[in-house]
Motif scaffolding. Structure first.
Motif, short mmCIF file in Angstrom:
data_model
loop_
_atom_site.label_atom_id
_atom_site.label_comp_id
_atom_site.label_asym_id
_atom_site.label_seq_id
_atom_site.Cartn_x
_atom_site.Cartn_y
_atom_site.Cartn_z
N LYS A 72 1.03 -1.14 0.07
CA LYS A 72 0.07 0.01 -0.06
C LYS A 72 0.81 1.22 0.08
CE LYS A 72 -3.90 -2.04 0.12
NZ LYS A 72 -4.92 -2.07 -0.92
N PHE A 73 1.97 1.07 0.12
CA PHE A 73 2.99 2.44 0.23
C PHE A 73 3.57 2.42 -1.11
CE2 PHE A 73 3.43 0.79 4.76
CZ PHE A 73 2.59 1.92 5.39
N ASP A 74 3.90 3.78 -1.36
CA ASP A 74 4.68 3.99 -2.57
C ASP A 74 6.14 4.01 -2.69
OD1 ASP A 74 4.73 6.10 -1.12
OD2 ASP A 74 4.19 7.66 -2.73
N LYS A 75 6.66 3.79 -1.43
CA LYS A 75 8.06 3.79 -1.37
C LYS A 75 8.50 2.61 -0.53
CE LYS A 75 8.27 8.65 -0.02
NZ LYS A 75 8.71 9.47 0.91
N PRO A 76 9.71 2.06 -0.58
CA PRO A 76 9.95 1.06 0.32
C PRO A 76 9.88 1.13 1.63
CG PRO A 76 11.75 1.28 -1.35
CD PRO A 76 10.71 2.32 -1.46
N VAL A 77 9.52 0.38 2.58
CA VAL A 77 9.41 0.64 4.01
C VAL A 77 10.80 0.07 4.63
CG1 VAL A 77 8.21 0.16 6.14
CG2 VAL A 77 6.97 0.52 3.91
N GLN A 78 11.26 0.85 5.32
CA GLN A 78 12.63 0.31 6.15
C GLN A 78 12.36 -0.18 7.38
OE1 GLN A 78 15.11 3.62 6.50
NE2 GLN A 78 15.05 4.27 4.27
N PHE A 79 13.19 -1.14 7.98
CA PHE A 79 12.97 -1.75 9.15
C PHE A 79 12.82 -0.85 10.24
CE2 PHE A 79 14.47 -3.88 12.99
CZ PHE A 79 13.85 -4.76 13.06
N PHE A 80 13.78 0.39 10.45
CA PHE A 80 13.24 1.28 11.41
C PHE A 80 11.86 1.96 11.36
CE2 PHE A 80 13.43 5.69 12.85
CZ PHE A 80 13.93 5.54 14.10
N VAL A 152 4.48 11.27 21.25
CA VAL A 152 4.76 9.86 20.38
C VAL A 152 4.24 10.27 19.11
CG1 VAL A 152 4.31 7.38 20.03
CG2 VAL A 152 5.01 8.05 22.34
N PHE A 153 3.01 10.83 19.22
CA PHE A 153 2.24 11.14 17.75
C PHE A 153 2.92 12.06 16.85
CE2 PHE A 153 -1.17 13.18 15.11
CZ PHE A 153 -1.72 12.01 14.83
N SER A 154 3.67 13.10 17.63
CA SER A 154 4.37 13.80 16.84
C SER A 154 5.62 13.34 16.13
CB SER A 154 5.06 15.19 18.04
OG SER A 154 3.86 15.85 18.45
N THR A 155 6.20 12.39 16.91
CA THR A 155 7.23 11.65 16.26
C THR A 155 7.00 10.83 15.00
OG1 THR A 155 8.14 11.20 18.62
CG2 THR A 155 8.89 9.74 16.84
N ASN A 161 11.76 10.51 6.43
CA ASN A 161 13.31 10.62 6.73
C ASN A 161 13.76 10.45 7.86
OD1 ASN A 161 13.60 10.54 3.90
ND2 ASN A 161 13.35 12.82 3.90
N ILE A 162 12.88 9.99 8.90
CA ILE A 162 13.16 10.19 10.46
C ILE A 162 14.39 8.88 10.42
CG2 ILE A 162 11.62 8.19 10.82
CD1 ILE A 162 10.88 9.88 13.34
N ARG A 163 15.25 9.30 11.57
CA ARG A 163 16.17 8.43 11.90
C ARG A 163 16.52 8.24 13.41
NH1 ARG A 163 15.86 7.28 7.62
NH2 ARG A 163 16.86 7.45 5.67
N PHE A 164 17.16 7.22 14.04
CA PHE A 164 17.11 7.35 15.43
C PHE A 164 17.81 8.06 15.89
CE2 PHE A 164 18.75 5.26 19.39
CZ PHE A 164 17.58 5.04 20.03
N PHE A 166 18.31 10.39 20.20
CA PHE A 166 17.85 10.63 21.29
C PHE A 166 16.52 11.29 21.54
CE2 PHE A 166 17.69 13.13 25.48
CZ PHE A 166 17.61 12.02 26.25
N GLN A 167 16.18 12.36 20.47
CA GLN A 167 14.89 13.05 20.54
C GLN A 167 13.73 11.95 20.24
OE1 GLN A 167 17.21 15.43 18.19
NE2 GLN A 167 17.33 16.78 19.80
N ILE A 168 14.12 10.99 19.42
CA ILE A 168 12.96 10.02 18.75
C ILE A 168 12.75 9.32 20.15
CG2 ILE A 168 12.45 8.18 17.32
CD1 ILE A 168 12.54 11.02 16.17
N ALA A 169 13.72 8.72 20.96
CA ALA A 169 13.36 7.68 21.93
C ALA A 169 12.73 8.30 23.36
CB ALA A 169 14.69 7.04 22.29
N LEU A 170 13.21 9.55 23.50
CA LEU A 170 12.63 10.41 24.68
C LEU A 170 11.20 10.28 24.88
CD1 LEU A 170 13.90 11.70 27.05
CD2 LEU A 170 13.59 13.93 25.75
#
Length: 196
Positions: A72-80, A152-155, A161-164, A166-170
């Motif tokens: 259903k996605f137009d781009k390949p989905v990454q494991f992250f 979490v919703f904002s994340t 293009n999101i990457r892991f 500290f701001q993602i984990a917090l």
């Protein structure tokens, strides 16, 4: 990631509804019998919370895997992306479950107060950003009492293009700390109502 943000919000409300439904299935006499057989009110509450969370984990797996399997996605989905989406789903569903558990019919006397309290808290937590924008900055610390759904919703709304980092984990750490406080409050209320 935007698609997963929508399913996260849906699961947040659904998990609270499932928990409220599960906590309301027994009449007061049957509830007392269940407590006696289980060996305490804490065991009953923990079992119901875990049972609801297992159901929402299965729903989370479906919500995350379904669009990938059916392309259903137009781009390949990454494991992250998959990992972050699944973690978001199970984290927010646990938050919804614990909110509902605090307002369950056995803790709140009137059913209207029970459903009304859950609905109000869910809506306020989803509306956090809008409320924050309208309040003067001096009152912003008051908003920390609201469930941290929007963190979490904002994340999830940061884009593909999101990457892991500290701001993602917090935000996830904050939600689990908040959930721990909610569990402590739940047990405190249960202890006040009866010894377990």
């Amino acid at each position: 990631m935007d698609s997963y943000a929508i399913t996260c919000m849906f699961l947040y409300f659904l998990s609270a509804w499932l928990c409220m439904s599960l906590f309301s299935t027994e009449d007061p006499i049957q509830h007392q019998i269940t407590i006696l057989h289980a060996g305490g009110v804490a065991k009953v509450y923990i079992s119901k919370i875990i049972s609801t969370w297992i159901i929402t984990i299965l729903l989370s797996i479906f919500a995350v895997v379904y669009p990938i399997i059916f392309d259903k996605f137009d781009k390949p989905v990454q494991f992250f992306h998959i990992s972050l989406s699944f973690l978001s789903h199970i984290t927010l569903s646990l938050l919804g479950i614990l909110i509902a558990a605090l307002f369950s019919k056995s803790l709140v006397i009137r059913t209207m107060d029970s459903w009304g309290g859950v609905s109000l808290l869910l809506i306020l937590s989803v509306s956090y950003k809008g409320i924050e924008a309208k309040l003067p900055s001096i009152l912003h610390p008051i908003l920390w009492i609201l469930p941290p759904f929007s963190k979490v919703f904002s994340t999830l709304n940061l884009g593909d293009n999101i990457r892991f980092s500290f701001q993602i984990a917090l935000p996830f750490v904050w939600v689990y700390v908040y959930c721990l406080f909610m569990i402590m409050i739940l047990f405190f209320i249960l202890k006040k109502k009866r010894d377990f």
